[in-house]
Motif scaffolding. Structure first.
Motif, PDB file in Angstrom:
ATOM      1  N   GLY A  92      13.229   3.426  -2.141  1.00 40.54           N
ATOM      2  CA  GLY A  92      13.072   4.194  -3.366  1.00 40.54           C
ATOM      3  C   GLY A  92      11.717   4.865  -3.476  1.00 40.54           C
ATOM      4  N   ALA A  93      11.284   5.491  -2.401  1.00 42.27           N
ATOM      5  CA  ALA A  93      10.037   6.256  -2.500  1.00 42.27           C
ATOM      6  C   ALA A  93      10.119   7.222  -3.681  1.00 42.27           C
ATOM      7  CB  ALA A  93       9.784   7.015  -1.201  1.00 42.27           C
ATOM      8  N   PHE A 136       0.805  -1.208   0.000  1.00 44.31           N
ATOM      9  CA  PHE A 136       0.000   0.000   0.000  1.00 44.31           C
ATOM     10  C   PHE A 136       0.846   1.270   0.000  1.00 44.31           C
ATOM     11  CE2 PHE A 136      -3.444  -2.681   1.935  1.00 44.31           C
ATOM     12  CZ  PHE A 136      -4.388  -2.452   0.966  1.00 44.31           C
ATOM     13  N   ASN A 137       1.761   1.331   0.949  1.00 39.54           N
ATOM     14  CA  ASN A 137       2.481   2.598   1.095  1.00 39.54           C
ATOM     15  C   ASN A 137       3.958   2.348   1.370  1.00 39.54           C
ATOM     16  OD1 ASN A 137       2.456   1.758   3.747  1.00 39.54           O
ATOM     17  ND2 ASN A 137       1.334   3.528   4.534  1.00 39.54           N
ATOM     18  N   GLY A 138       4.699   3.438   1.413  1.00 39.91           N
ATOM     19  CA  GLY A 138       6.144   3.321   1.518  1.00 39.91           C
ATOM     20  C   GLY A 138       6.600   2.736   2.836  1.00 39.91           C
ATOM     21  N   HIS A 160      13.850   8.133   6.314  1.00 40.25           N
ATOM     22  CA  HIS A 160      12.399   8.042   6.501  1.00 40.25           C
ATOM     23  C   HIS A 160      12.080   6.891   7.437  1.00 40.25           C
ATOM     24  CE1 HIS A 160       8.124   7.590   5.266  1.00 40.25           C
ATOM     25  NE2 HIS A 160       8.213   8.850   4.931  1.00 40.25           N
ATOM     26  N   LEU A 161      12.690   5.761   7.199  1.00 35.71           N
ATOM     27  CA  LEU A 161      12.533   4.570   8.040  1.00 35.71           C
ATOM     28  C   LEU A 161      12.775   4.888   9.509  1.00 35.71           C
ATOM     29  CD1 LEU A 161      12.355   1.366   7.881  1.00 35.71           C
ATOM     30  CD2 LEU A 161      14.859   1.396   7.781  1.00 35.71           C
ATOM     31  N   ILE A 195      19.658  -2.634  11.495  1.00 32.02           N
ATOM     32  CA  ILE A 195      19.674  -1.979  10.190  1.00 32.02           C
ATOM     33  C   ILE A 195      20.456  -0.681  10.329  1.00 32.02           C
ATOM     34  CG2 ILE A 195      18.271  -0.920   8.386  1.00 32.02           C
ATOM     35  CD1 ILE A 195      15.926  -2.713   9.469  1.00 32.02           C
ATOM     36  N   ILE A 196      21.492  -0.552   9.547  1.00 28.51           N
ATOM     37  CA  ILE A 196      22.308   0.663   9.575  1.00 28.51           C
ATOM     38  C   ILE A 196      21.755   1.616   8.523  1.00 28.51           C
ATOM     39  CG2 ILE A 196      24.647   1.557   9.262  1.00 28.51           C
ATOM     40  CD1 ILE A 196      25.541  -1.439   9.915  1.00 28.51           C
ATOM     41  N   CYS A 197      21.445   2.830   8.954  1.00 33.84           N
ATOM     42  CA  CYS A 197      20.841   3.788   8.020  1.00 33.84           C
ATOM     43  C   CYS A 197      21.266   5.193   8.388  1.00 33.84           C
ATOM     44  CB  CYS A 197      19.315   3.657   8.045  1.00 33.84           C
ATOM     45  SG  CYS A 197      18.567   4.035   9.625  1.00 33.84           S
TER      46      CYS A 197
END
Lengths: 354, 354, 354, 354
Positions: free
Chosen positions: C172-173, C60-62, C87-88, C80-82
């Protein structure tokens, strides 16, 4: 290598008085899960310490005590603001994220201490459905780097927590070391500062196992605590042995004696380093039972062969020397002698090589 | 009221040999978290019992051991098929659902035992994205109602698990009682039947605390176990005390002696009820250390004043009488005498009133 | 105020070709949940773009697409390295922490971009049961601040991911804006760089709703994807409408045309600011469809009355101006004229007041 | 095979008025995430239906709407009592267990309906820390088997919920079919019965996507809803398209017309089976838009070649025939003719073979 070392206060054994209390509690049948005289005595001892409204729940270990308390108080969309090096954030393998389902917002700090300004800087996105909502602050007392928040510092954190409706959680895996260091009574540090809930550590202060989740005053999260503790796998069936340990620990100030001794041993060790200033820099104030020296890299392994200890920061060659209730002055002097013997030589060698 | 009762085997204390082992392990410093000689000795004892491939991880309690093992092996969209009364399903406050994130499919059973047919009936929706995917079967051995799966029954479950690619989990909070009851060796019951992982109970068999997560053979979930245990808040820092207890429990067959004794006491208690057939019906075969009698409702409270016990099923007036390693024949006879004295009278009274 | 503004590309409506595709798909009955011709056509279009091994799942959504992909690939004890502003990490209200049960390790970065060195610095605590285990890196392409990783930068991240066995996830939004910006084909950016799984955004590029979870090559997480998507509440029943939108978006390069246009509008807007250098500083390279200017504080509200936009950083007075597929050159010029009219005056006023 | 079939009401397309509303809403820019006129109009339409205190939140799909509402209202140690076949329990791949972290207690029921007695039987273990605490009841209206709770039945459930402090949740994926069937107004069914929160279905009643979480009166869970919806990945950015659909659905009674038509088609289909009584048994009262016949096993595949439908219960050969807003009387008659042609023959064949 001698039997006692400086790796961790949880490498020490069980204090003889605690072991005796365990044996004494081993008498016939006793209702499981907390409805026993030993647990009740321990709870009373906490109330004697903190006031009649204190509510106490025993847990197996520090991770469990932290996570259960926070998960009982918070919803998963609420965030916990904590120092970047908090045990909760870096040493509990993501237990809170998994069990509590929420986010930790860990902020860089100095000397291991969160400040009200650090908290204020996170007070954004409030009411914004995309953002986790600030729900709690969590600090360690004493901190992971052996420093101790003053009562004024805690009170300022309590104020900012109350101002923003945040839970004030204190991870007291080494709470006795902090109270002994401050020289105040437990109520001054926990009740007057506005701490909502703390982990009151036992394991690192001479118990075999066991930490207490303590609400100094009544808090709504208490209603969720029993279920959250069980669902969090922290309910021991033979609870009397947790209770008996804490009753013995709180009896006659043993908890403070143990902690004060460990603190004194850390101060002694730090004092012995004083004139090694050009070789060894102690990077955090020694206020509890840990000493964090920058060591000449080549000295680390030889010193670890003398007495075991961990490297805290591999990049900066910072070691962590922890003392415990059973550390003796002889242990400290023998190790300090070894440092004097080994560190300057390695420093010199390193310099000549350069 | 005498000190020992029939409420639960976890109301019993710690066996003297275990207490002695705890004291003996209390010697100087020891590396935390499992890298110590006591833990290693306990692990070796398990390998001596089950074969060289067995892998062992200690946990605090049974809920934790069950949940950590299952969560390490399964993904959250996988379901666990278990009997409706499984401890996992009804006595762990939803710990698996919360920590593991998965569903328990609990099926009605007779005598507490899951059958291959029960499992087969759940083998639907496979590959259907709307349905949780069958991932494991979990059985208690001995069961919650004091029965014991035969080796053939377990083997049949192991076969159906293998056929469908399901993990075969065994909740052995009372595993020693089952093995003692079957009179086989541990390997026969655990290795040859295809059990993938079990909780090997200690607390109900004379320990102060501690359960073992045991993989009889290597299993891929082992790779996730250490992290899942820590994240599941089941890692004890002073691990040596868990290790020392299990090493002592497995030494010289103490675990089997304790369990065989408890089983014998349950059989004795059941035998004493035999000629009370018209007053008291024992509803499950007495194969381990529990006796489940239907009592005259009016007899329950007077009997509980003699020796404590729980009502298992309030609607049907089924009581649960548990024996333990420390139950004495005198305890049994005194209580049986009380039953003989009280139950028929209440039965008669109830009949006259009707 | 004109109807189109610069607040967000998700404030734009649905591209007419997409709306037409929705209407065209509205013909009779169609099997729910993905087994329909529209969904199949969309999947084929992705394979035409990325190669025959690509696997595609609509969400449905990002937030849902990111979380489902990561949760399908990782265990909860993996981190998770970000980048810190991902956004996440900051705009999904803790969705991953709650649903995935794992920790995000967000690291401070420049220009919104994670580097291999940032990743390497997190490669500690591996094998240590107390620490979450590095499991993935997640980057946004284009980034939250309108910059675009070069193919070489992505390849370097892919290399470090492969070196350490990490999943390489790309949010990749705004993936089309990135690919249009780089002027490469999708395969070059996604397949050759070693991306394991990406969110291929649709909503911000002219769809009504819908994002695709795309594995450029086969990946073991695909086996968990269907169940994780359903358990993650991201399975739409009338899937044909998701499929029809993506089929239309990928048809004849519409996705790239939309994105290239939005990018061009951002460049035009930035170009119009060029000679306002002493008044307005654009703080990030304008490589996709966002412009991030530091504005004179007093100019912000008057400008927002001209065309709506958000303040990105309140402390530093950085605004975010987003363009979209439907932004016209006239929109840009009218707004740029307003900036020229308003901003210097406010700057001057501020200076005189000082 | 004709284009419309009886597999599911979510296989039907979008009602033309809804499609028109989507196109009409596609006009310029609109603030994302709910602050737009279409969403506001839809919210007003719900308040017009249910009263001024109703609070409405749009979600993507039924699983999401159910899970978000329940997770916002409950803590993870609380259990949800529901019928054994509830969509929540068997068709959502464990979404609630994973996201909500709680247990579903699914009880066997007749005709798909939970009764107050079923609820009362689960009111045990209250206050017992080992047991999940009853927190909610959840029923589907209409049920998964096409039956409809009467208002009195719902009121009785509301009473038992209030008596025990349980949340009363109603999964209304087919709520319009239920209200149309009862011939009452929405307030009578939802407000007066004490429903705390419901999923108000749109997708199965002619929408492209979208379900509403509706609190008929204010409820404390509303405070958690926005964050839980976002964390639950159910927040659509281009919210106007959800709002526009619901505004159109509620406009001028379209929702009831669609549902009443689908119900009428189901009744017609059932009526056509009446004189086939000896061949086909309809096992649940046809009160909404589903017909559940026991078919001769050999007739199933030939019939599915005429018009698609699902087998609901493979063991008992029960089919599920669903009608929808676009089912025509011709569809029904053609299919009924096929049943008359095929089923008796297969029945006879089966009998002769026996």
């Amino acid at each position: 290598m001698p039997d006692r070392h400086f790796a961790s206060d949880n490498n020490a054994g069980v204090h003889p008085a605690i072991l005796a209390a365990l044996a004494a509690a081993n008498d016939g049948h006793s209702t499981a899960y907390g409805d026993d005289e030993h647990t009740q005595r321990a709870e009373e001892a906490f109330r004697a310490l903190l006031g009649p409204d204190a509510q106490v729940f025993f847990a197996f270990n520090g991770t469990g005590a932290n996570v259960v308390a926070l998960a009982a108080a918070l919803r998963p969309y609420q965030a916990i603001i904590c120092p970047a090096g908090a045990h909760l954030a870096v040493d509990e393998c993501g237990a809170y994220e998994r069990f509590g389902g929420g986010k930790l917002v860990d902020v860089p700090v100095s000397n291991g201490k969160l400040t009200p300004d650090d908290v204020e800087r996170q007070m954004h996105g409030i009411g914004d459905q995309h953002h986790v909502q600030p729900g709690a602050i969590s600090v360690s007392q004493s901190t992971e780097v052996g420093t101790v928040y003053t009562v004024a510092e805690l009170r300022a954190l309590g104020d900012v927590a109350r101002k923003h409706g945040l839970l004030f959680h204190l991870d007291g895996a080494r709470i006795a070391n902090a109270i002994a260091s401050l020289g105040v009574d437990a109520g001054t540090m926990l009740v007057e500062t506005g701490v909502d809930v703390c982990t009151f550590g036992g394991t690192k202060n001479g118990l075999m196992f066991g930490e207490a989740i303590v609400f100094p005053k009544h808090h709504p999260a208490v209603d969720a605590l029993l279920y959250t503790r069980k669902q969090g796998m922290q309910l021991t069936s033979k609870m009397r042995y947790a209770g008996a340990q804490f009753a013995a620990l709180l009896h006659d100030g043993l908890w403070l004696k143990n902690a004060a001794h460990a603190n004194a041993m850390a101060r002694l060790l730090a004092a012995r380093m004083r004139d090694l200033d050009d070789v060894i820099e102690i990077v955090y104030p020694v206020e509890a039972n840990g000493v964090f020296p920058v060591l000449p890299p080549q000295a680390i392994e030889p010193l670890q062969r003398e007495r075991r200890f961990y490297v805290w920061d591999h990049e900066r060659h910072i070691a962590r020397w922890m003392t415990s209730w059973d550390t003796t002055p002889e242990d400290v002097h023998e190790f300090a002698d070894a440092v004097w013997r080994i560190a300057p030589r390695q420093k010199t060698a390193a310099t000549s090589n350069a």
